[in-house]
Design an enzyme around this catalytic site. Structure first.
Site, short mmCIF file in Angstrom:
data_model
loop_
_atom_site.label_atom_id
_atom_site.label_comp_id
_atom_site.label_asym_id
_atom_site.label_seq_id
_atom_site.Cartn_x
_atom_site.Cartn_y
_atom_site.Cartn_z
N LYS A 112 13.83 -9.54 34.60
CA LYS A 112 13.86 -9.53 36.07
C LYS A 112 15.18 -9.00 36.66
O LYS A 112 15.16 -8.31 37.67
CB LYS A 112 13.60 -10.93 36.62
CG LYS A 112 12.18 -11.40 36.39
CD LYS A 112 12.03 -12.83 36.89
CE LYS A 112 10.57 -13.22 36.97
NZ LYS A 112 10.35 -14.42 37.78
N GLU A 123 15.77 -6.47 51.77
CA GLU A 123 17.00 -7.23 52.01
C GLU A 123 17.04 -8.54 51.20
O GLU A 123 18.04 -8.86 50.56
CB GLU A 123 17.11 -7.53 53.50
CG GLU A 123 18.52 -7.88 53.93
CD GLU A 123 18.58 -8.24 55.39
OE1 GLU A 123 17.80 -7.71 56.20
OE2 GLU A 123 19.45 -9.09 55.73
N GLY A 129 16.76 -28.28 42.27
CA GLY A 129 16.87 -27.13 41.38
C GLY A 129 17.67 -26.01 42.01
O GLY A 129 17.70 -25.86 43.24
N ALA A 130 18.33 -25.24 41.15
CA ALA A 130 19.15 -24.11 41.62
C ALA A 130 18.98 -22.91 40.70
O ALA A 130 19.90 -22.14 40.49
CB ALA A 130 20.61 -24.54 41.70
N GLY A 184 16.37 -19.48 39.35
CA GLY A 184 15.91 -18.25 39.98
C GLY A 184 14.92 -18.52 41.11
O GLY A 184 14.99 -17.90 42.18
N THR A 234 23.40 -29.01 37.32
CA THR A 234 24.62 -28.21 37.13
C THR A 234 25.14 -27.82 38.51
O THR A 234 24.59 -26.93 39.16
CB THR A 234 24.30 -26.95 36.29
OG1 THR A 234 23.58 -27.35 35.13
CG2 THR A 234 25.55 -26.21 35.90
N ARG A 253 25.86 -24.11 39.73
CA ARG A 253 24.73 -23.23 40.11
C ARG A 253 24.33 -23.50 41.57
O ARG A 253 24.05 -22.58 42.33
CB ARG A 253 23.53 -23.48 39.20
CG ARG A 253 23.67 -22.88 37.83
CD ARG A 253 22.41 -23.09 37.04
NE ARG A 253 21.55 -21.92 37.03
CZ ARG A 253 20.34 -21.88 36.49
NH1 ARG A 253 19.84 -22.95 35.93
NH2 ARG A 253 19.63 -20.78 36.50
N ILE A 271 6.63 -26.49 42.99
CA ILE A 271 6.23 -25.14 42.56
C ILE A 271 5.75 -25.13 41.11
O ILE A 271 5.23 -24.14 40.63
CB ILE A 271 7.31 -24.07 42.83
CG1 ILE A 271 8.48 -24.19 41.87
CG2 ILE A 271 7.79 -24.12 44.27
CD1 ILE A 271 9.37 -22.94 41.90
N1 LIG Z 1 4.40 -21.47 41.35
C1 LIG Z 1 5.01 -20.32 41.11
O1 LIG Z 1 4.53 -19.25 41.49
C2 LIG Z 1 6.34 -20.33 40.41
C3 LIG Z 1 7.21 -19.23 40.53
C4 LIG Z 1 8.45 -19.26 39.87
C5 LIG Z 1 8.77 -20.38 39.10
N2 LIG Z 1 7.88 -21.41 39.00
C6 LIG Z 1 8.24 -22.62 38.20
O2 LIG Z 1 9.44 -23.15 38.72
C7 LIG Z 1 10.22 -23.76 37.69
C8 LIG Z 1 11.65 -23.23 37.74
O3 LIG Z 1 11.64 -21.83 37.54
P1 LIG Z 1 13.01 -20.98 37.54
O4 LIG Z 1 12.63 -19.58 37.30
O5 LIG Z 1 13.84 -21.32 38.73
O6 LIG Z 1 13.72 -21.58 36.23
P2 LIG Z 1 15.29 -21.62 35.89
O7 LIG Z 1 16.01 -20.49 36.53
O8 LIG Z 1 15.35 -21.79 34.40
O9 LIG Z 1 15.80 -23.00 36.59
C9 LIG Z 1 15.37 -24.25 36.10
C10 LIG Z 1 15.88 -25.36 37.04
O10 LIG Z 1 15.39 -26.62 36.53
C11 LIG Z 1 16.52 -27.48 36.28
N3 LIG Z 1 16.27 -28.31 35.10
C12 LIG Z 1 15.66 -27.92 33.94
N4 LIG Z 1 15.64 -28.96 33.07
C13 LIG Z 1 16.27 -30.01 33.68
C14 LIG Z 1 16.57 -31.35 33.30
N5 LIG Z 1 16.21 -31.83 32.07
N6 LIG Z 1 17.20 -32.14 34.17
C15 LIG Z 1 17.56 -31.67 35.41
N7 LIG Z 1 17.32 -30.41 35.83
C16 LIG Z 1 16.67 -29.59 34.98
C17 LIG Z 1 17.69 -26.54 36.06
O11 LIG Z 1 18.89 -27.25 36.28
P3 LIG Z 1 20.29 -26.70 35.64
O12 LIG Z 1 20.74 -25.60 36.57
O13 LIG Z 1 21.16 -27.89 35.66
O14 LIG Z 1 19.96 -26.21 34.26
C18 LIG Z 1 17.41 -25.47 37.11
O15 LIG Z 1 17.78 -25.91 38.38
C19 LIG Z 1 9.47 -23.46 36.39
O16 LIG Z 1 8.70 -24.60 36.06
C20 LIG Z 1 8.56 -22.30 36.75
O17 LIG Z 1 7.37 -22.28 35.97
C21 LIG Z 1 6.70 -21.43 39.64
#
Ligand SMILES: NC(=O)c1ccc[n+]([C@@H]2O[C@H](COP(=O)([O-])OP(=O)(O)OC[C@H]3O[C@@H](n4cnc5c(N)ncnc54)[C@H](OP(=O)(O)O)[C@@H]3O)[C@@H](O)[C@H]2O)c1
Length: 282
Positions: free
Chosen positions: A68, A80, A130-131, A133, A156, A159, A219
């Site tokens: 990505k 933008e 969460g922080a 992508g 974290t 982030r 999400i």
């Molecule tokens: N519905 C949809 O269309 C859609 C679209 C995009 C994503 N999603 C879903 O959204 C979720 C996040 O996606 P992403 O792309 O943002 O992932 P990402 O960039 O890997 O971010 C993951 C987030 O979850 C937190 N996290 C993970 N494990 C944790 C734990 N054990 N304790 C506390 N915090 C934790 C991380 O915190 P840290 O920063 O501290 O690691 C970070 O904030 C995924 O489940 C994905 O499948 C859904």
């Protein structure tokens, strides 16, 4: 005779992607002569793959992990919001240029509007867990929609702080310890962590601290109804699920590649829901 238009999702691994289910449903529904496949593409193959879109062999593609950010660097134009994210999920040709956008934010907003009819973001207070992508995409879209303020809670802190610095006045970073206090003022609570997802640790939130009129969104879409949404629904909150966002984020790509703005229908929801439930049972 109509020409065959082709699109696909690229990434590695790409076998988990549900995009083919969504786009194949729409191709059939609208009687379009087109295909949508999964193509395994590694980072060092990306530039060559994108040349196939420039050359007209493909109408475009969706982009998933781990491509990505690199794809963002390789396109000729963007919008933008995507410019702020520096990451994209949808590529198409426009006026001879290779364009790339992120549709996650728009998908979230379209789903919110669909699920909570008449609800306006203007001046509302939002808490995002969460922080990653996805959180960045949500912040960009919510800020554009005119929310009053966004509190980002993340494990974290650096982030969360990076997003807060980028979006300045609107966004404040918080640690997980602050969450319970923040909930009482939230009009919209969004989980954008992977917590609560099948196979991941549970998400623990004191939902009972929320105002009764607060909207709760998750999400995560596997399970279809997360524990957060189940508890919020029990308490009478209006809820917004991740499956809706998944379907809505696919709309702009299909429109760019195949020329029709597709509809998110109950029938499509049932098809994806059955796939999610089926894979969980595997
Ligand atoms: N519905 C949809 O269309 C859609 C679209 C995009 C994503 N999603 C879903 O959204 C979720 C996040 O996606 P992403 O792309 O943002 O992932 P990402 O960039 O890997 O971010 C993951 C987030 O979850 C937190 N996290 C993970 N494990 C944790 C734990 N054990 N304790 C506390 N915090 C934790 C991380 O915190 P840290 O920063 O501290 O690691 C970070 O904030 C995924 O489940 C994905 O499948 C859904």
């Amino acid at each position: 005779m109509s020409t065959l238009r082709k699109a696909c999702v690229i990434g590695s691994p790409v076998s988990h992607s549900r995009s083919p289910l969504i786009h194949s449903y729409w191709l059939k529904k609208y009687g379009i002569t087109g295909t949508y496949d999964r193509v395994e593409v590694l980072p060092d193959q990306l530039a060559a793959f994108l040349q196939r879109i420039r050359g007209g062999e493909l109408a475009g593609c969706n982009v998933t992990i781990p491509l990505k950010e690199r794809a963002f660097e390789l396109v000729d134009c963007t919008n933008e919001q995507t410019g702020k994210l520096k990451s994209l999920n949808t590529i198409f040709m426009s006026q001879g240029m290779l364009c790339g956008i992120s549709t996650d934010g728009a998908g979230f907003m379209a789903n919110l509007a669909d699920a909570v009819k008449g609800w306006s973001c203007t001046s509302k207070h939002v808490v995002i867990l969460g922080a990653g992508g996805a959180a960045r995409a949500l912040v960009a879209a919510l800020a554009d929609a005119g929310v009053g303020g966004i509190k980002i809670v993340n494990r974290t802190m650096t982030r969360a702080e990076a997003i807060s610095t980028e979006f300045q006045d609107k966004v404040k970073a918080h640690s997980w310890d602050d969450l319970t206090d923040l909930l009482g003022n939230a009009d919209l609570l969004i989980n954008s962590t992977s917590l609560g997802m099948t196979g991941q640790p549970p998400l623990v939130v004191s939902v009972e601290r929320l105002k009764p009129e607060a909207v709760v969104a998750d999400i995560v879409y596997a399970p279809l109804e997360t524990e957060l949404l189940r508890r919020a629904r029990q308490l009478g909150h209006r809820c917004v699920d991740g499956l809706g966002m998944l379907m809505h984020q696919a709309v702009p790509g299909f429109e760019k590649w195949f020329g029709i703005r597709p509809e998110v229908t109950d029938e499509l929801r049932e098809i994806i829901a059955a796939d999610i439930t089926g894979r969980q049972a595997d």
